[in-house]
Scaffold this active site. Structure first.
Site, PDB file in Angstrom:
ATOM      1  N   HIS A  87      34.628  43.619  51.062  1.00 62.08           N
ATOM      2  CA  HIS A  87      34.896  44.493  49.911  1.00 62.08           C
ATOM      3  C   HIS A  87      35.212  45.898  50.419  1.00 62.08           C
ATOM      4  CE1 HIS A  87      34.268  46.865  46.300  1.00 62.08           C
ATOM      5  NE2 HIS A  87      34.423  45.746  45.609  1.00 62.08           N
ATOM      6  N   GLU A 155      42.487  43.590  45.560  1.00 61.77           N
ATOM      7  CA  GLU A 155      41.929  44.733  44.837  1.00 61.77           C
ATOM      8  C   GLU A 155      42.522  46.026  45.402  1.00 61.77           C
ATOM      9  OE1 GLU A 155      37.832  44.015  43.112  1.00 61.77           O
ATOM     10  OE2 GLU A 155      37.448  44.137  45.248  1.00 61.77           O
ATOM     11  N   GLY A 161      37.058  50.988  40.098  1.00 61.31           N
ATOM     12  CA  GLY A 161      36.191  51.967  39.451  1.00 61.31           C
ATOM     13  C   GLY A 161      36.915  53.173  38.889  1.00 61.31           C
ATOM     14  N   GLY A 218      33.859  44.651  38.333  1.00 61.77           N
ATOM     15  CA  GLY A 218      32.717  45.446  38.774  1.00 61.77           C
ATOM     16  C   GLY A 218      32.075  46.157  37.604  1.00 61.77           C
TER      17      GLY A 218
HETATM   18  P1  PGA Z   1      35.713  47.752  39.137  1.00 62.85           P
HETATM   19  O1  PGA Z   1      35.246  47.133  40.534  1.00 62.85           O
HETATM   20  O2  PGA Z   1      35.845  46.629  38.175  1.00 62.85           O
HETATM   21  O3  PGA Z   1      34.624  48.703  38.792  1.00 62.85           O
HETATM   22  O4  PGA Z   1      37.012  48.438  39.385  1.00 62.85           O
HETATM   23  C1  PGA Z   1      35.850  45.991  41.037  1.00 62.85           C
HETATM   24  C2  PGA Z   1      35.283  45.699  42.405  1.00 62.85           C
HETATM   25  O5  PGA Z   1      34.891  46.620  43.125  1.00 62.85           O
HETATM   26  O6  PGA Z   1      35.192  44.539  42.803  1.00 62.85           O
END
Ligand code: PGA
Length: 232
Positions: A87, A155, A161, A218
């Site tokens: 990640h 991602e 985030g 997330g």
């Molecule tokens: P997010 O995070 O949905 O808060 O953007 C996704 C992740 O880090 O896997």
């Protein structure tokens, strides 16, 4: 084949929150393969729900003097089926490198778990997105003896985030390119998930893209009520 909805709680929730979360989601019925990745401390609490368990990270040794780490053998003994590997937060804050990621994925395979291997470009509008992604894939795939049980999670780091996800057409195009690349170079077409600011406003549009095999969520997954709202 069911699409995956992977919930990454990151380092959130206190024990009381976990109890409430479980109360909220325990009767949820859904056609997705839901994978809950809580803080490792709380994995046993989520064990008896009708969802799969995922761990946010593992170490590549089986046992020994590695204070603070969790092995695949340990995770697997608890019924954990999936492991998030590489990640972007692990790469950024814990200096995880491609070689670590490869060793972890190898161990996940040995323990018959499934890796959710995270890749993504750092900058928005990066002109060479596929170069970045291919390099991340090659570092791992070029040395792997076996491609069993690997899911790629695409991602874009800038989208995580941030409340700003990638456009649906761009998600589709990149996911297709990742699959084509893996097939051409490794004769293996992995399932590919999208992650990065998935929430109620875009979930349906993203999960229904034909080539997208699921999503990694997330922030929005930290509330049980959000999860129920999304998946009921
Ligand atoms: P997010 O995070 O949905 O808060 O953007 C996704 C992740 O880090 O896997």
């Amino acid at each position: 084949m069911k699409k995956w909805v992977v919930l990454n709680h990151k380092m959130n929730l206190l024990l009381d929150d976990v109890y409430s979360y479980i109360e909220e989601i325990k009767h949820l019925q859904t056609d997705y393969e839901v994978v809950i990745c809580p803080s490792s401390l709380y994995l046993p609490y989520f064990k008896n729900l009708p969802f799969s368990l995922g761990i946010q990270n593992v170490f590549y040794e089986d046992k020994g003097s590695f204070t603070g780490e969790i092995s695949c053998a340990q995770a697997s003994s608890l019924g954990v089926k999936y492991a998030l590997i590489g990640h972007s937060e692990r790469r950024k804050y814990f200096n995880e490198e491609d070689i670590d990621i490869r060793r972890k994925i190898e161990k996940v395979i040995i323990h018959n778990m499934c890796s959710i291997f995270c890749i993504g470009e750092k900058e928005k509008n990066d002109k060479n997105i596929m170069d970045v992604l291919q390099a991340q894939i090659d570092c791992v795939f070029s040395q792997l003896p076996d491609f069993k049980q690997i899911i790629i999670a695409y991602e874009p780091v800038w989208a995580i985030g941030s409340g700003k996800s990638l456009d649906v057409s761009d998600i589709q195009s990149i996911v297709v390119q990742i699959k084509k690349y893996c097939f051409k170079k490794y004769q293996f077409t992995p399932p590919v998930l999208y992650g990065g600011s998935v929430d109620k406003s875009n979930f349906f549009r993203i999960i229904t893209i034909k080539e997208v095999d699921g999503v990694l969520i997330g922030t929005y997954s930290i509330k049980g009520s959000n999860v129920v709202d999304l998946l009921k």
